[in-house]
Each structure stands twice: as structure tokens, then as C-alpha cells.
Design a protein around this motif. Structure first.
Motif, PDB file in Angstrom:
ATOM      1  N   ALA A  44      18.089 121.523  50.601  1.00 14.63           N
ATOM      2  CA  ALA A  44      16.892 122.347  50.445  1.00 14.63           C
ATOM      3  C   ALA A  44      16.461 122.881  51.800  1.00 14.63           C
ATOM      4  CB  ALA A  44      15.762 121.527  49.818  1.00 14.63           C
ATOM      5  N   ALA A  45      15.483 123.767  51.752  1.00 17.88           N
ATOM      6  CA  ALA A  45      14.920 124.310  52.986  1.00 17.88           C
ATOM      7  C   ALA A  45      13.423 124.503  52.827  1.00 17.88           C
ATOM      8  CB  ALA A  45      15.582 125.644  53.340  1.00 17.88           C
ATOM      9  N   LEU A  46      12.755 124.465  53.948  1.00 19.39           N
ATOM     10  CA  LEU A  46      11.357 124.877  54.045  1.00 19.39           C
ATOM     11  C   LEU A  46      11.367 126.219  54.751  1.00 19.39           C
ATOM     12  CD1 LEU A  46       8.394 124.039  53.537  1.00 19.39           C
ATOM     13  CD2 LEU A  46       8.398 123.005  55.812  1.00 19.39           C
ATOM     14  N   LEU A  47      10.769 127.217  54.111  1.00 21.94           N
ATOM     15  CA  LEU A  47      10.848 128.594  54.581  1.00 21.94           C
ATOM     16  C   LEU A  47       9.516 129.090  55.130  1.00 21.94           C
ATOM     17  CD1 LEU A  47      12.755 130.181  51.540  1.00 21.94           C
ATOM     18  CD2 LEU A  47      13.732 128.974  53.512  1.00 21.94           C
ATOM     19  N   LEU A  54      13.192 127.794  58.149  1.00 22.46           N
ATOM     20  CA  LEU A  54      12.621 127.037  59.260  1.00 22.46           C
ATOM     21  C   LEU A  54      13.361 125.716  59.458  1.00 22.46           C
ATOM     22  CD1 LEU A  54       8.800 127.505  58.610  1.00 22.46           C
ATOM     23  CD2 LEU A  54      10.101 128.423  60.543  1.00 22.46           C
ATOM     24  N   PHE A  55      13.583 125.002  58.371  1.00 20.29           N
ATOM     25  CA  PHE A  55      14.276 123.717  58.395  1.00 20.29           C
ATOM     26  C   PHE A  55      15.172 123.624  57.158  1.00 20.29           C
ATOM     27  CE2 PHE A  55       9.999 123.153  60.127  1.00 20.29           C
ATOM     28  CZ  PHE A  55      10.230 122.553  61.354  1.00 20.29           C
ATOM     29  N   ASP A  56      16.362 123.088  57.333  1.00 16.22           N
ATOM     30  CA  ASP A  56      17.176 122.734  56.168  1.00 16.22           C
ATOM     31  C   ASP A  56      17.448 121.239  56.218  1.00 16.22           C
ATOM     32  OD1 ASP A  56      19.167 123.106  58.349  1.00 16.22           O
ATOM     33  OD2 ASP A  56      20.637 122.757  56.758  1.00 16.22           O
ATOM     34  N   ASP A  69      16.808 113.785  54.846  1.00 16.95           N
ATOM     35  CA  ASP A  69      17.902 113.629  55.817  1.00 16.95           C
ATOM     36  C   ASP A  69      17.964 114.950  56.593  1.00 16.95           C
ATOM     37  OD1 ASP A  69      20.544 114.085  56.787  1.00 16.95           O
ATOM     38  OD2 ASP A  69      21.513 113.511  54.923  1.00 16.95           O
ATOM     39  N   CYS A  70      17.523 114.916  57.865  1.00 22.78           N
ATOM     40  CA  CYS A  70      17.339 116.165  58.626  1.00 22.78           C
ATOM     41  C   CYS A  70      17.875 116.011  60.045  1.00 22.78           C
ATOM     42  CB  CYS A  70      15.857 116.545  58.655  1.00 22.78           C
ATOM     43  SG  CYS A  70      14.815 115.375  59.578  1.00 22.78           S
ATOM     44  N   GLU A  71      17.881 117.108  60.773  1.00 23.86           N
ATOM     45  CA  GLU A  71      18.254 117.064  62.183  1.00 23.86           C
ATOM     46  C   GLU A  71      17.292 116.155  62.942  1.00 23.86           C
ATOM     47  OE1 GLU A  71      19.783 120.987  64.039  1.00 23.86           O
ATOM     48  OE2 GLU A  71      18.121 121.518  62.721  1.00 23.86           O
ATOM     49  N   ALA A  72      17.828 115.275  63.759  1.00 21.75           N
ATOM     50  CA  ALA A  72      16.968 114.373  64.525  1.00 21.75           C
ATOM     51  C   ALA A  72      16.051 115.150  65.465  1.00 21.75           C
ATOM     52  CB  ALA A  72      17.829 113.378  65.307  1.00 21.75           C
ATOM     53  N   ASP A  73      16.577 116.200  66.094  1.00 22.33           N
ATOM     54  CA  ASP A  73      15.770 116.965  67.041  1.00 22.33           C
ATOM     55  C   ASP A  73      14.653 117.743  66.359  1.00 22.33           C
ATOM     56  OD1 ASP A  73      17.314 116.032  69.103  1.00 22.33           O
ATOM     57  OD2 ASP A  73      18.515 117.856  69.312  1.00 22.33           O
ATOM     58  N   ALA A  74      14.777 117.957  65.053  1.00 29.47           N
ATOM     59  CA  ALA A  74      13.767 118.733  64.322  1.00 29.47           C
ATOM     60  C   ALA A  74      12.836 117.854  63.504  1.00 29.47           C
ATOM     61  CB  ALA A  74      14.454 119.735  63.402  1.00 29.47           C
ATOM     62  N   ALA A  75      13.079 116.547  63.489  1.00 29.19           N
ATOM     63  CA  ALA A  75      12.343 115.669  62.578  1.00 29.19           C
ATOM     64  C   ALA A  75      10.846 115.674  62.835  1.00 29.19           C
ATOM     65  CB  ALA A  75      12.901 114.247  62.663  1.00 29.19           C
ATOM     66  N   PRO A 154      27.479 126.621  57.745  1.00 28.92           N
ATOM     67  CA  PRO A 154      26.492 126.484  58.828  1.00 28.92           C
ATOM     68  C   PRO A 154      25.335 125.573  58.387  1.00 28.92           C
ATOM     69  CG  PRO A 154      26.829 128.800  58.205  1.00 28.92           C
ATOM     70  CD  PRO A 154      27.398 127.945  57.123  1.00 28.92           C
ATOM     71  N   GLU A 155      24.677 124.943  59.361  1.00 28.72           N
ATOM     72  CA  GLU A 155      23.472 124.174  59.092  1.00 28.72           C
ATOM     73  C   GLU A 155      22.666 124.042  60.378  1.00 28.72           C
ATOM     74  OE1 GLU A 155      24.394 120.181  57.772  1.00 28.72           O
ATOM     75  OE2 GLU A 155      24.693 119.465  59.831  1.00 28.72           O
ATOM     76  N   GLY A 156      21.406 123.697  60.257  1.00 24.61           N
ATOM     77  CA  GLY A 156      20.584 123.394  61.418  1.00 24.61           C
ATOM     78  C   GLY A 156      20.003 124.624  62.089  1.00 24.61           C
TER      79      GLY A 156
END
Length: 250
Positions: A44-47, A54-56, A69-75, A154-156
Motif C-alpha cells: 500500500a501507499a500513503l499519497l 509519499l510512502f510505500d 513494514d516500511c523503510e527504516a529511514d522513513a519510519a 521499484p520501491e522506497g
């Protein structure tokens, strides 16, 4: 045992506060692109309100809670963004550093196939203190990135952009990252309109670095020989398109 932990990933827990009647799936359902009230895990994503990513992340079930379960740098930024929408709801949103995300390149060993594409392998979330030490060190991040890019996925934020790319241009339909039947969410209007009009004019494509267009490039991985380009659909060489990009929409 082969290392499986993804140190570049973090886990966010959404949970109802004690004695509350809050349903965290209802809360998240009205914010993100995928249907989190049916089959999980889900990508999913937040748009943005305009429908840009913005975030996937991947959403997992955990009793009455949900795990992201997300990117650590974006958490931390994602926790902050979700908390903006919480208002007065009795929901706790925070990183859960007791948990880690794991991956292996095949399916069939009891974990969940990646919801985007089974060829990506399987992943799971587990308690750090219950994992075999061999599953942690040195980590599987490099192997995961190589495998994912070879699959053309692609991701992130570095690849999808930080509020720069329309969600359908991130191949969200083909990779099961959007529902057109679940109702409203942030950015839904423009996303649904694009799908209805079949107006996806650009796409993110993993390309060999030697064939990357620097003007259209999002990021280059020189060590792997790959780049992510944001290309006009008519400019995409069919030979560079992954097979899943041509599959019929479900």
C-alpha cells in the motif's frame, strides 16, 4: 541458515488503546491505497491529496493491531504523518523495535509471498529475540535489492520519489498496490480518474544503467548496473519491460 533480516526495514505498530473500541483497520482503510480489511499482507501507499506517492509499505495483521513494514529511514516520518490523521482517535502509532522484517528469494517455506509479485520471494515479520542469530547477520538487504531490481520492481522514496510520482506511475495496479472498490482514501480521486481514463502517461522502469536516460533518471545503482528511470510510456523499449507489466489487470 542463510541470513534473512532486512536491516533497512522497520516495523510500525498501530494498536487500539486499552478499553477503547477503535478499529485500526477502519482508520488505515480510509488513508491508504490498498484494501487492508481483506487479505493481508498487502502492499500500500500513503499519497498526497493529488495522488502522488509519499510512502510505500506492506501492511501485516497482528490480532487487533496492524503492522507496517516500511523503510527504516522513513519510519519516523511515516509515524508522524499517520499521527496527523489520527486526531482524537484512541489509537497508538509507534515503531516497534522488538520486531524485524525478513526475506528469502523463494516461496514455500511457510512465510507469506510478497503481495506485489510472487517472484519477489517471501517475507515475514518476527520477534528479534526469538530469531536464530544466523538469520540476522550480516543481513539480506543487498541480496534483496539485487533480486528486486532484477524483477523490475521499484520501491522506497529514493526510487518512487517523495511526493513526486503519481501512484499509478509506480506500477501500483500491476503490483497489487491499489484497490478501486474499497472506497475513499487520501489521493483517491485523481488515482481513480487516471485508472478510469487509462491515462498513465509515464512509468517507473528499472533499466540497465548503460541504457538509462540521465534526464529521466531517479537513481542509479552503479555497483549493480541498474537505474530507475521515469519514462514516457511511448518511450519504453518493450525489451526492457518486465513480464508482469504487461499482464492483464485483475
Amino acid at each position: 541458515m542463510t541470513a534473512s533480516r532486512l536491516f533497512d526495514r522497520a516495523v510500525i505498530r498501530l494498536s487500539p488503546r486499552p478499553d477503547s473500541q477503535e478499529d485500526v483497520s477502519d482508520f488505515l482503510q480510509g488513508l491508504v491505497t490498498a484494501d487492508v480489511k481483506t487479505q493481508l499482507p498487502a502492499w500500500a501507499a500513503l499519497l498526497t491529496p493529488q495522488g502522488k506517492a509519499l510512502f510505500d509499505f506492506i501492511v501485516w495483521p497482528s490480532g487487533k493491531d496492524l503492522l507496517i513494514d516500511c523503510e527504516a529511514d522513513a519510519a519516523d516520518a511515516l509515524v508522524k504523518r499517520l499521527s496527523m490523521y489520527r486526531l482524537r482517535r484512541a489509537i497508538d502509532i509507534a515503531r516497534d523495535d522488538r520486531l524485524s522484517v525478513h526475506w528469502r528469494p523463494h516461496v514455500g517455506d511457510g512465510a507469506a509471498p510478497d503481495p506485489r509479485l510472487h517472484a519477489l520471494g517471501e517475507r515475514w515479520v518476527g520477534r528479534i529475540d526469538e530469531m536464530d542469530p544466523a538469520e540476522h547477520e550480516p543481513g539480506a538487504d543487498a541480496a534483496w535489492r539485487t533480486h528486486r531490481l532484477r524483477m523490475g520492481v521499484p520501491e522506497g522514496r529514493a526510487e518512487l520519489g517523495d511526493g513526486e510520482t503519481l501512484w499509478l506511475e509506480c506500477n501500483a495496479v500491476e503490483l497489487n498496490g491499489v484497490s478501486f472498490t474499497k472506497g475513499c482514501y487520501v489521493g483517491q480521486e485523481n488515482t481513480a480518474r487516471m485508472n478510469w481514463r487509462q491515462k498513465v502517461n509515464r512509468r517507473l522502469i528499472v533499466v540497465p544503467l548503460a541504457r538509462s536516460d540521465e534526464k529521466r533518471r531517479r537513481i542509479a545503482y552503479e555497483d549493480l548496473g541498474f537505474a530507475i528511470d521515469h519514462l514516457r510510456v511511448e518511450d519504453i523499449d518493450p525489451a526492457l519491460k518486465p513480464a508482469w507489466l504487461d499482464r492483464e489487470q485483475a
